[in-house]
Enzyme design. Structure first.
Site, PDB file in Angstrom:
ATOM      1  N   HIS A  45       0.819  -1.227   0.000  1.00  0.00           N
ATOM      2  CA  HIS A  45       0.000   0.000   0.000  1.00  0.00           C
ATOM      3  C   HIS A  45       0.846   1.269   0.000  1.00  0.00           C
ATOM      4  CE1 HIS A  45      -3.650  -2.196   0.359  1.00  0.00           C
ATOM      5  NE2 HIS A  45      -3.421  -2.637   1.584  1.00  0.00           N
ATOM      6  N   SER A  46       2.131   1.160   0.241  1.00  0.00           N
ATOM      7  CA  SER A  46       2.982   2.340   0.319  1.00  0.00           C
ATOM      8  C   SER A  46       3.250   2.884  -1.083  1.00  0.00           C
ATOM      9  CB  SER A  46       4.299   1.999   1.021  1.00  0.00           C
ATOM     10  OG  SER A  46       5.144   3.129   1.044  1.00  0.00           O
TER      11      SER A  46
END
Length: 706
Positions: A205-206
């Protein structure tokens, strides 16, 4: 000459002569010791010509990655810890030891872990490696967290996107990212046959400029970027398979325009309502620029999916794409939050299914496979699932699936089919199955005879009107002024203005039962038929001398979900009511019959106009389409009225029924009835008499069958 001793039992002279004759080509056969002879060796003992099997499976694990933990602010947080719990990696390592895959009695992270797995070094990712994906500003921010006070860390946690920080977060995140790089390097360099990175915090998700979703660095993306950079001769293409229940928005963003990386993600989407909740997770996001076609999102429209759905997606989409792509390395973004028992994912993938998926992916890239941990928040589920994957990596066959005969959910089947049709623009493996072989999607498709690409639904409507409505029933056009729709959208019986009873049939384009050419995948016209489910109701209404309005809602060509078709249905029904029906002084009884998605226009009309004086019955055949609720903007009592005066027929396997036979949809959806069959044609045949009898009862007329 190499020879072996062969005992000649009984001193058979004929056998001896035969051996001598066989050796007459230059390889002599000589009798020795009376009863023993030496003969030619055809295949001398040879060292196995294999390189994969003797190698160990790599394992990356370090207790220091557990130092990243949420700062507790209350006793309740202590007894109910954050889902991204440091124990996640400990429980995986522990179950590997409990099953003998790892030899580490003290679970202290020893270097020599036994004959099956090789401990791979964990080292922090360097700044240059991280900058391949992330911005310098993001790195600088995380470096500042090392010296932040407790209050400042809590503030950053509160304002962040589902992420927390402490003073050790950067060190753990660098170790996690560095571990992902090392497992990929060890596989590419041939030091291990495959590898498992038991690392945290997770990464997918980064995004380049920010943390998010429990993730600080995009571990898999950073690893893939650096492998492509440092091994340009041996690794030209990488396939990333993300089976975490959440969409890997960070990984996708890193490679969205890169043809060297095929990113495939299986995740819950639910029209963007499920985290991370962005349009980038939709299945129509296929890449851009050179990366067009190299991004594939397999989006589950609901929760509760399990082995059947995942195996179907793998067999129909993932593996065909993987074989055609021919990657040099496969990386699994291995989140286990779709596992059975995970309360966040709320799905039911079993450990044996994870094993089967791993087994299939091992067949790609000559077995060059790296598995990197992402999410998974039930400690028991994540441990058992990781164990199943590790066993397959080592060489064990996957366990049998607990329910191999279970069919995938209908909405999952529909979604997989949509994705195949969409991706067939870019992948040969799908073209034959979709009948798109040789079709130029860039060529304009119009409704004129000038273009060779002519919409089939237009031909169907023209045939329907010419042969049935116009010639047989003498219907006429009902104009839709300034609606930008085809003239043949709405037709009506000639006596519609004088009729006291009106039946309005609103339907999608009729279905086609098609025979398909097995070679080209194209539809065979001679083996295909049109199935018009609205026609029986039109015949029935005409026979009873009712006024009839036929509304055909065209589907949008190549549009994935046909939202515009539903909006068109709503606009057309409002237009008909406001410009024709409500001004008819003779009409006293109206029945609506909706078929397919077009029925949403009827429900929209009922909620936005007070139609109760005239409308006596509302029939909807939705098949497997989504239930549409009545939103009463006129009067709250409309919901009760709609339930009393409606019948909504659904497929037997419609998702609204779930696994509970006693479950009933709420009143706002109307009186929903479960049919005994599936498919619009089947449920119309099954419930035709029930629907028409309901209309007659609503009209207070006798049924012909009574």
């Amino acid at each position: 000459m190499s020879t072996v001793d062969v005992k000649n039992e009984g001193g058979d002279e004929s056998h001896k002569r035969k051996l001598e004759e066989d050796g007459s080509n230059g390889s002599s056969v000589v009798a020795q010791n009376g009863n023993h002879m030496k003969r030619q060796v055809i295949v001398p003992p040879t060292k196995p010509k294999i390189h994969y099997t003797p190698l160990k499976t790599g394992l990356c694990y370090d207790v220091r990655m557990r130092y990243h933990a949420k700062i507790y602010t209350s006793y309740f947080e202590y007894i109910d810890p954050h889902p991204e719990d440091p124990r996640r990696i400990y429980r995986i390592y522990k179950i590997l030891a409990e099953n003998g895959l790892v030899q580490d009695p003290m679970l202290s992270g020893v270097s020599d872990i036994g004959p099956l797995m090789m401990k791979l070094p964990v080292r922090p990712a360097t700044r240059d490696e991280l900058l391949e994906v992330h911005t310098a500003e993001h790195l600088d921010f995380l470096e500042r967290t090392q010296k932040m006070a407790r209050e400042e860390l809590l503030k950053e946690t509160e304002t962040g996107d589902s992420v927390y920080y402490n003073n050790d977060s950067l060190a753990s995140a660098k170790a996690s990212c560095g571990g992902a790089i090392e497992v990929c390097k060890s596989v590419v360099e041939g030091r291990v046959k495959n590898a498992l990175a038991v690392v945290r915090p997770p990464g997918h998700h980064s995004e380049p400029e920010s943390s998010g979703g429990f993730c600080l660095f995009s571990n898999v993306a950073v690893a893939a970027k650096n492998i492509l950079k440092n091994y340009p001769e041996s690794v030209r293409r990488i396939m990333i398979l993300d089976w975490d229940i959440h969409h890997g928005n960070g990984t996708q963003k890193a490679f969205y325009d890169d043809e060297r990386v095929l990113y495939v993600s299986l995740h819950r989407f639910e029209l963007g309502k499920y985290y991370p909740g962005t349009v980038h997770g939709q299945y129509d996001q296929t890449g851009e620029g050179k990366g067009t076609g190299f991004n594939c999102n397999i989006t589950w429209p609901t929760g509760n999916v399990g082995d059947a759905e995942y195996m179907w997606a793998f067999e129909q989409i993932v593996m065909p794409m993987g074989r055609e792509f021919q990657p040099d390395l496969v990386i699994i973004s291995s989140g286990f939050d779709a596992a059975d028992g995970d309360t966040i994912g709320q799905c039911h993938v079993t450990p044996s299914c994870y094993g089967h998926m791993t087994h299939m992916l091992k067949s790609l890239a000559r077995g060059n496979l790296a598995v990197v941990l992402e999410g998974g928040y039930n400690l028991d589920s994540i441990a058992k699932s990781a164990l199943a994957v590790a066993k397959v990596l080592i060489g064990e066959p996957p366990d049998e699936l607990p329910e191999p005969a279970r069919d995938p959910r209908p909405e999952a089947l529909e979604m997989v089919d949509k994705i195949i049709r969409l991706q067939s623009k870019y992948w040969k493996c799908f073209k034959r199955r979709c009948g798109n072989s040789g079709c130029n999607f860039n060529e304009p498709i119009t409704e004129t005879i000038i273009s060779k690409n002519f919409p089939l639904q237009t031909a169907i409507r023209q045939q329907q009107l010419q042969n049935l409505l116009l010639d047989n029933f003498k219907f006429v056009t009902l104009p839709l002024v300034n609606q930008k729709l085809a003239e043949d959208t709405v037709f009506c019986s000639q006596d519609v203005y004088d009729a006291s009873t009106l039946v309005i049939v609103v339907h999608d384009t009729p279905e086609i039962w098609a025979g398909r050419n097995v070679i080209s995948g194209n539809i065979e016209p001679s083996a295909s038929v049109i199935v018009d489910n609205g026609l029986p109701f039109i015949k029935w209404a005409v026979k009873r001398n009712y006024g009839v309005i036929d509304v055909n809602i065209p589907q949008a060509l190549f549009e994935q979900d046909n939202y515009s078709a539903m909006i068109t249905a709503q606009e057309v029904l409002l237009y008909l009511w406001d410009n024709y029906i409500k001004f008819s002084t003779n009409v006293a009884k109206i029945a609506f019959i909706g078929i397919g998605d077009a029925s949403s226009g009827i429900i929209h009309l009922l909620g936005h106009r007070d139609t109760r004086t005239n409308v006596k019955a509302v029939i909807s055949f939705i098949g497997n389409k989504q239930l549409k609720p009545l939103v009463p903007l006129v009067d709250e009592s409309l919901t009760d009225w709609y339930f009393k005066n409606s019948l909504v027929f659904s497929d037997k396997t419609h998702s609204c029924w779930g696994d509970n036979d006693s479950k009933k949809p709420r009143k706002k959806y109307g009186r929903v009835l479960r049919c005994d069959t599936d498919g619009l044609n089947n449920i119309v045949d099954e419930r035709f008499e029930e629907a028409t009898d309901f209309i007659l009862d609503s009209f207070e007329e006798w049924s012909e069958s009574e």
